[in-house]
Design a protein around this motif. Structure first.
Motif, short mmCIF file in Angstrom:
data_model
loop_
_atom_site.label_atom_id
_atom_site.label_comp_id
_atom_site.label_asym_id
_atom_site.label_seq_id
_atom_site.Cartn_x
_atom_site.Cartn_y
_atom_site.Cartn_z
N GLY A 486 1.00 -1.26 -0.10
CA GLY A 486 -0.09 -0.05 0.00
C GLY A 486 0.64 1.21 0.05
N THR A 487 2.28 1.18 0.28
CA THR A 487 3.05 2.42 0.30
C THR A 487 3.18 2.96 -0.98
N LEU A 488 2.85 2.39 -2.22
CA LEU A 488 2.76 3.03 -3.33
C LEU A 488 1.73 4.00 -3.26
N ASN A 489 0.64 3.92 -2.60
CA ASN A 489 -0.31 5.32 -2.22
C ASN A 489 0.07 5.86 -1.09
N SER A 490 0.37 6.88 -1.18
CA SER A 490 0.83 7.57 0.20
C SER A 490 -0.13 7.81 1.32
N LYS A 491 -1.54 7.62 0.82
CA LYS A 491 -2.35 7.53 1.85
C LYS A 491 -2.64 6.29 2.72
N PHE A 492 -1.78 5.29 2.43
CA PHE A 492 -1.66 4.14 3.16
C PHE A 492 -0.59 4.33 4.29
N GLY A 493 0.24 5.31 4.09
CA GLY A 493 1.65 5.52 5.12
C GLY A 493 2.62 4.84 4.40
N ASN A 494 3.60 4.80 5.67
CA ASN A 494 4.67 3.92 5.04
C ASN A 494 4.68 2.50 5.47
N ASN A 495 5.73 1.68 5.11
CA ASN A 495 5.71 0.36 5.24
C ASN A 495 6.31 0.01 6.79
N PRO A 496 5.65 -0.42 7.57
CA PRO A 496 5.83 -0.46 9.00
C PRO A 496 7.22 -1.36 9.32
N MET A 497 7.36 -2.27 8.44
CA MET A 497 8.65 -3.27 8.67
C MET A 497 10.04 -2.32 8.48
N PHE A 498 9.83 -1.18 8.16
CA PHE A 498 11.02 -0.26 7.75
C PHE A 498 10.87 1.09 8.77
N MET A 499 9.90 1.23 9.38
CA MET A 499 9.75 2.41 10.14
C MET A 499 10.38 2.37 11.47
N PRO A 500 11.60 3.40 11.61
CA PRO A 500 12.04 3.64 13.04
C PRO A 500 11.15 3.62 14.11
N GLY A 501 11.26 3.00 15.12
CA GLY A 501 10.50 3.01 16.32
C GLY A 501 9.28 2.06 16.48
N VAL A 502 9.25 1.02 15.43
CA VAL A 502 8.38 -0.09 15.51
C VAL A 502 9.14 -1.17 15.94
N LYS A 503 8.45 -1.80 16.69
CA LYS A 503 9.35 -3.25 17.53
C LYS A 503 8.60 -4.30 16.50
N HIS A 504 9.72 -5.02 16.15
CA HIS A 504 9.28 -6.20 15.58
C HIS A 504 9.04 -7.65 16.28
N LEU A 505 7.82 -7.96 15.90
CA LEU A 505 7.34 -9.04 16.62
C LEU A 505 7.85 -10.62 15.97
N ALA A 506 7.78 -11.89 16.51
CA ALA A 506 7.82 -12.78 16.10
C ALA A 506 7.11 -12.99 14.59
N ASN A 507 7.77 -13.94 13.56
CA ASN A 507 7.11 -13.83 12.40
C ASN A 507 7.40 -15.15 11.74
N ASN A 508 7.14 -16.24 12.49
CA ASN A 508 7.02 -17.55 11.96
C ASN A 508 8.49 -18.08 11.06
N SER A 509 9.59 -17.32 11.50
CA SER A 509 10.56 -17.56 10.73
C SER A 509 10.82 -18.96 10.47
N GLU A 510 10.42 -20.07 11.18
CA GLU A 510 10.62 -21.30 11.06
C GLU A 510 10.12 -21.84 10.11
N ARG A 511 9.04 -21.30 9.32
CA ARG A 511 8.42 -21.63 8.15
C ARG A 511 8.98 -21.16 7.00
N ASP A 512 9.97 -20.30 6.98
CA ASP A 512 10.45 -19.50 5.96
C ASP A 512 10.91 -20.61 4.71
N ARG A 513 10.88 -20.27 3.58
CA ARG A 513 11.77 -20.82 2.65
C ARG A 513 12.86 -19.92 1.85
N SER A 514 14.00 -20.45 1.30
CA SER A 514 14.93 -19.57 0.84
C SER A 514 14.85 -19.34 -0.45
N PHE A 515 13.69 -19.76 -1.17
CA PHE A 515 13.61 -19.45 -2.72
C PHE A 515 12.16 -19.00 -2.87
#
Length: 552
Positions: A486-515
């Motif tokens: 949604g960040t392609l539309n400024s009205k959605f705001g910035n991507n919270p994954m890269f916003m300073p001050g946002v704490k990152h929670l667990a994200n099920n990394s054990e299920r990630d694939r490398s490709f």
């Protein structure tokens, strides 16, 4: 007359006015009881004679004076609650000025002037914009102050008068809530009513109470449960009548190319009524499921119908169903879904998702179940291609934010400890939640959790009005291509994954694939609240203020 200065208003607090409104309410109740006691005493006088009649006349005169006093106390109570709400808004506007100043390397002097922070060279445009915001705060604060003065002056000089007596319905107060009232005014008015007056309103005017911000959620649930079967009956009758008018087979209803132009409007109305009926029936089923379970398991937390709007201003019914005691729980969390959610198909699952969060929150905090309540809120979510617009998030943010402010006002007015309040949003719902956090008034919301988020609803975390908490995000690294879209539309705001001050929670990394597998790019977008996931555990920890484990 000199206007208010920044130094006059920057430290305004609503706490003094809150205590005065409560004192006035208690005093009003005492005088009302006195009038009632006097009436009872007078009715028990059996003797007669000139002396007795003179005593009765004197007592009646005193009761009339009591009525005048009750009316004045009622007006002062409501005027004070209005001023209290105004100060609350001033506090929020001041906070937003300070946030803007911090974000743009500015500072506000004690005289209200604006300048760059020491060693900084802020933009002149930013300086002008902040100066305008400060001016708006002072103008608004002046209006709040003047309005309160005028209402008090009217009482003090006898300009205010009311014909009501202690025998009137809700003496000295409006019998019905007024459209212009704030949640604070509603909360004070509702508390001042007697239990019988409240029940009469719920029973005979449930449509006024069911969504009224400032009324306790238990009363709202009671009113909406009265309304629900009425609305279902009305919708069934409407659908039957429209089908008779339409006189076509069910398979033809939605084929506008086969419908004469004269019947297109009827067809459109029939579509809406059928959707409305399906939504209302699904809400009923979701509540009945819980009611039936509570018959065999009385300790099962009750679901409450705390919001229901089936007006035609939206395509589908909007609904909020609570689990647990929202009015008294120590922790209250509201959960928002993403796109393509409608009550007829999704309200049951949405409530169960919220209840899963509640169960894990209780378990992680090792606290009793009555300390946590959740609200599964289904707003008018965008359908299909509508998701490219942020207008659904903006509209819902005002409705949801106002409801949370109403919950806060109700608890505060009734002397109930402020709840630790969190707002959880998935996908498009995270943008909606971010917009709520940006517009909500000071002191209501603590924590914001966004997961699978296309946009944070804000450009900077300092725009959020979070009281004692912070913003969080959970974003699955593989197979969730919605993140940040949604960040392609400024009205959605910035991507919270890269916003300073946002704490990152667990994200099920054990299920990630490398490709990367293109056709699986959205496969994991809806797994955040699934049983057994680390994201569910961390999101639930935020709800009860348990330290999170974070992203791995």
């Amino acid at each position: 007359m000199m206007g208010l200065s920044w130094s006059d208003v920057k430290d305004w607090k609503s706490s003094y006015l809150e205590s005065q409104a409560e004192r006035l309410r208690a005093e009003r109740a005492k005088w009302l009881q006195g009038a009632s006691d006097a009436e009872v005493a007078m009715s028990k006088v059996a003797s007669s004679g000139a002396g007795v009649e003179a005593a009765k006349a004197s007592l009646r005169k005193k009761i009339e004076q009591v009525d005048v006093c009750v009316n004045k106390l009622s007006e002062l109570m409501m005027a004070t609650s209005q001023a209290c709400d105004g100060v609350w808004s001033v506090q929020t506007r001041i906070l937003e000025c300070k946030q803007y100043a911090e974000m743009h390397e500015l500072r506000i002097r004690s005289d209200g002037g604006v300048e760059s922070q020491p060693g900084k060279d802020a933009s002149g445009d930013d300086e002008k914009k902040l100066a305008g915001k400060v001016s708006e705060v002072l103008t608004y604060a002046g209006a709040v102050d003047q309005r309160y003065k005028m209402r008090m002056w009217a009482v003090a000089t006898g300009m205010y008068a009311s014909p009501e007596t202690h025998k009137s319905a809700s003496p000295g107060l409006y019998n019905f809530p007024q459209a212009e009232w704030s949640a604070t005014e509603v909360a004070v008015w509702w508390k001042a009513l007697s239990a019988a007056e409240k029940q009469d309103l719920i029973a005979h005017h449930p449509e006024m109470i069911g969504n009224l911000n400032g009324v306790d959620m238990a009363s709202r649930d009671q009113a909406n449960r009265i309304l629900l079967p009425q609305k279902i009956s009305q919708a069934e009758a409407k659908v039957q009548a429209l089908r008779a008018t339409f006189k076509m087979n069910p398979s033809e209803y939605y084929r506008h190319d086969r419908v004469p132009k004269s019947k297109v409007a009827v067809n459109s109305e029939l579509e809406w009524e059928e959707k409305r009926l399906a939504d209302l029936k699904a809400i009923r089923s979701t509540l009945e499921e819980n009611d039936k379970l509570r018959e065999s398991k009385p300790h099962t937390p009750k679901r409450g119908l705390v919001y229901m709007d089936d007006s035609k201003k939206d395509d589908r019914v909007k609904v909020a169903i609570s689990t647990g005691d929202v009015d008294h729980a120590k922790h209250v969390s509201t959960i928002l879904p993403g796109m393509n959610n409608v009550p007829s198909e999704d309200i049951g699952d949405h409530v169960k998702n919220a209840e899963r969060v509640r169960q894990h929150s209780i378990r992680n905090a090792k606290i009793s179940s009555e300390q946590v309540a959740t609200i599964a809120w289904m707003y008018d979510t965008p359908q299909g291609g509508q998701v490219v617009s942020s207008k659904y998030a903006t509209k819902a943010s005002h409705e949801i934010g106002s409801a949370l402010e109403g919950m806060h006002a109700s608890r505060h007015t009734n002397g109930i400890e402020r709840a630790h309040t969190s707002l959880l949003g998935h996908s498009y719902g995270s943008t909606t939640a971010g917009k709520v956090a940006k517009m909500i008034r000071k002191g209501v919301l603590d924590d914001l959790v966004m997961y699978g988020s296309p946009g944070a609803g804000a450009r900077d975390t300092r725009e959020y009005n979070l009281d004692h908490g912070r913003p969080y995000v959970s974003g699955i690294k593989s197979d969730d291509a919605v993140k940040g879209k949604g960040t392609l539309n400024s009205k959605f705001g910035n991507n919270p994954m890269f916003m300073p001050g946002v704490k990152h929670l667990a994200n099920n990394s054990e299920r990630d694939r490398s490709f990367f597998i293109p056709w699986k790019m959205f496969d994991r977008h809806s797994e955040y609240l699934e049983e057994g996931t680390s994201s569910l555990e961390d999101i639930s920890r935020v709800v009860t203020k348990v330290p999170v484990k974070g992203e791995r």
